[in-house]
Design a protein around this motif. Structure first.
Motif, PDB file in Angstrom:
ATOM      1  N   LEU A 290      16.066  43.824 -40.552  1.00 17.75           N
ATOM      2  CA  LEU A 290      17.096  42.820 -40.651  1.00 17.75           C
ATOM      3  C   LEU A 290      18.050  43.200 -41.183  1.00 17.75           C
ATOM      4  CD1 LEU A 290      14.918  39.661 -40.933  1.00 17.75           C
ATOM      5  CD2 LEU A 290      15.420  40.734 -38.875  1.00 17.75           C
ATOM      6  N   TRP A 291      18.175  43.931 -42.330  1.00 16.54           N
ATOM      7  CA  TRP A 291      19.265  44.433 -43.129  1.00 16.54           C
ATOM      8  C   TRP A 291      20.009  45.333 -42.309  1.00 16.54           C
ATOM      9  CZ3 TRP A 291      20.265  49.290 -45.220  1.00 16.54           C
ATOM     10  CH2 TRP A 291      21.711  49.630 -45.867  1.00 16.54           C
ATOM     11  N   LEU A 292      19.420  46.238 -41.681  1.00 17.75           N
ATOM     12  CA  LEU A 292      20.453  47.069 -40.633  1.00 17.75           C
ATOM     13  C   LEU A 292      20.886  46.416 -39.875  1.00 17.75           C
ATOM     14  CD1 LEU A 292      17.483  49.999 -40.104  1.00 17.75           C
ATOM     15  CD2 LEU A 292      19.458  50.076 -41.743  1.00 17.75           C
ATOM     16  N   VAL A 293      20.422  45.398 -38.939  1.00 24.04           N
ATOM     17  CA  VAL A 293      20.978  44.570 -38.165  1.00 24.04           C
ATOM     18  C   VAL A 293      22.084  43.909 -38.537  1.00 24.04           C
ATOM     19  CG1 VAL A 293      20.667  42.767 -36.495  1.00 24.04           C
ATOM     20  CG2 VAL A 293      19.045  44.622 -36.576  1.00 24.04           C
ATOM     21  N   ALA A 294      22.202  43.374 -39.744  1.00 28.55           N
ATOM     22  CA  ALA A 294      23.151  42.538 -40.537  1.00 28.55           C
ATOM     23  C   ALA A 294      24.363  43.485 -40.962  1.00 28.55           C
ATOM     24  CB  ALA A 294      22.362  41.754 -41.490  1.00 28.55           C
ATOM     25  N   ARG A 295      23.798  44.459 -41.498  1.00 31.15           N
ATOM     26  CA  ARG A 295      25.112  45.493 -41.661  1.00 31.15           C
ATOM     27  C   ARG A 295      25.712  46.012 -40.639  1.00 31.15           C
ATOM     28  NH1 ARG A 295      23.539  51.510 -43.202  1.00 31.15           N
ATOM     29  NH2 ARG A 295      23.254  51.405 -41.176  1.00 31.15           N
TER      30      ARG A 295
END
Length: 527
Positions: free
Chosen positions: A113-118
């Motif tokens: 999820l952090w990758l997608v948000a970034r």
């Protein structure tokens, strides 16, 4: 002597034109209808759709093949294991053999999820128009959904080789869609929340942003405190580790148990938040809270050693001071950054509500069924108790900030839009190269023509590079409004004063549309 006269001449000779400058993309401005994509924008959207999923799949590939090689198993079921791992990262319930598993490690999910948000936040930068944000959301969701469709097909085919039952298709797409959509909205909202606020039918109250930020900080403090309590409990029950590692067999098995425990550590921290707030954690037929323990079997993994076996100690009630202290800190934050008062604690209540919602979402993701152990998840009352602690203790902290902390210092971000609207007509946009003078006000009556003429002769625009503020002036005074210069490629500045002689090259830095200007001698008498 005639007054100076400035004339703007549009030249149509293509040989005199410089290459056109790229248009400046503005938030909310026009730049093509929805549905039109430039090649550069398509490349950015492709990265949003593929990069996070590609990194996640790469990690899954490495872990699956490393596990199969270390276990000495064949590679026949590798495709099914990879497909199941992708679904497990998205918290999709699976049935392996006759064991249903819905409690998956939260650490890989948070990383994904952090990758997608970034990636979504990077794609939604200032150069992205508001109408194009839908493309970013669609790309962030479309890529994972496509891979999920492939994994569902692979899992169905692999059911004949490995003991993996095909998961519920609707549930799989729902989990993938919900998680990636949430991550994309969080990433875009972190960069463009002001644009979303402009779409509201009413102005955003000034207590919303400070309360929202205070709520997020409170959740972070709760998770850090819960993690610290988990580590302390782990050290107090250190003697149980030998039993959990005894079934590992060798060093590779011990390493696998350690990595699995680290992956489940966020789940345990979320459960501990509910316990610290006074709630319960369901562990199959049993439960755990600060007030009572109903024993139940737990999984034989090192992280499960943190679960106390009872009985309840009276000093455990001291842990209730943790959410109370965090609530006071949240109230202090609201008292310092908002206009909250005793009769209107809106930012404090907003912080409590935001924290409760975030904790409730974490409870949903962190819990699930775990085979014969039953359901392991926090009780729904945990999020409610978080709201109560942050609201009551936060109110006390807000009053303390009012009584002893002096006047509130409101965060500038909450009023950026009002500031921009108030001064939008008086300042040039930074992208145009303009400079705003906040300290000095100029009036036309303060200068006569003779002083102005002398100033013009000594002033060199090309050397200084300053743009003249043009808000509020008409064309007769010599200033040009930005809207009147659209399409102007060359301009000729003619001065009819008889005393003036000489040519000087002038470049306008105040407006990028004027790319060349020339001061030309007027009709001078023959000498």
């Amino acid at each position: 002597m005639n007054a100076p006269r400035n004339a703007l001449a549009r030249l149509n000779d293509p040989d005199l034109r410089e290459p056109p400058r790229p248009p400046v993309r503005r938030r909310g401005g026009g730049g093509g209808a929805f549905g039109s994509l430039t090649p550069e924008r398509a490349r950015v959207l492709m990265l949003v759709a593929a990069r996070a999923s590609a990194i996640t799949l790469l990690v899954i590939f490495v872990l699956v093949y490393a596990t199969l090689i270390a276990a000495g198993s064949g590679m026949s079921g590798s495709s099914g294991a990879i497909a199941a791992s992708w679904l497990a990262v998205h918290q999709v319930p699976l049935v392996i053999g006759k064991t249903g598993i819905g409690l998956w490690p939260l650490a890989p999910t948070l990383f994904m999820l952090w990758l997608v948000a970034r990636d979504s936040a990077q794609a939604a930068g200032p150069e992205c128009e508001t109408v194009d944000l839908g493309w970013v959301v669609g790309a962030a969701v479309g890529g994972p959904l496509l891979i999920t469709a492939v994994c569902l097909a692979v899992a169905e085919d692999a059911a004949a080789v490995v003991s993996l039952q095909p998961p519920d298709t609707l549930a799989a797409f729902a989990w993938v869609l919900g998680l990636n959509l949430l991550a994309a909205l969080v990433g875009i909202g972190s960069r463009r929340w002001r644009d979303f606020a402009d779409l509201l039918p009413i102005p955003l109250p000034d207590w919303v942003v400070p309360g929202f930020r205070a709520g997020l900080r409170a959740v972070g403090r709760l998770l850090l405190t819960a993690t610290a309590v988990t580590v302390v409990s782990f050290l107090l029950h250190w003697s149980r580790l030998g039993d959990t590692y005894h079934a590992a067999g060798n060093a590779v098995g011990a390493l696998g148990l350690t990595l699995l425990s680290l992956a489940y550590l966020p789940n345990v921290a979320v459960d501990a938040v509910g316990v610290l707030a006074g709630g319960q954690v369901q562990i199959g037929p049993g439960s755990l809270s600060l007030f009572a323990i109903q024993g139940a079997p737990v999984p034989a993994v090192p992280v499960a050693a943190t679960v106390p076996s009872g009985p309840v100690a009276m000093w455990w009630l001291v842990l209730l001071l943790a959410p109370a202290a965090i609530g006071v800190l949240s109230g202090l934050d609201c008292g310092r950054t908002s206009h909250d008062r005793a009769t209107a604690p809106w930012a404090t209540l907003t912080a409590a509500g935001v924290a409760a919602v975030v904790v409730a979402l974490l409870d949903v993701v962190a819990g699930g069924e775990l085979g014969t152990f039953g359901r392991i998840a926090p009780n729904a009352w945990g999020a409610v108790l978080v709201f109560v602690w942050l609201a009551i203790a936060g109110y006390v902290g807000m009053l303390g900030a009012r009584w002893f902390g002096g006047p509130a210092v409101v965060a500038p971000a909450a009023f950026d839009d009002a500031y921009d609207d108030e001064y939008e007509d008086d300042y040039y946009d930074d992208e145009a190269g303009g400079y705003a003078d906040d300290d000095v006000e100029y009036a036309d009556d303060d200068y006569d023509d003779d002083e102005y003429d002398d100033y013009d002769e000594d002033f060199d625009d090309e050397a200084d590079g300053y743009a003249r503020p043009g808000a509020g002036h008409d064309d007769e005074s010599g200033w040009y409004d930005e809207r009147d210069l659209d399409g102007a490629l060359d301009a000729e500045l003619v001065d009819d004063q008889d005393e003036y002689a000489g040519d000087a090259a002038v470049k306008s830095t105040g407006n990028p549309d004027i790319v060349d200007a020339e001061v030309v001698e007027g009709d001078l008498p023959d000498k």
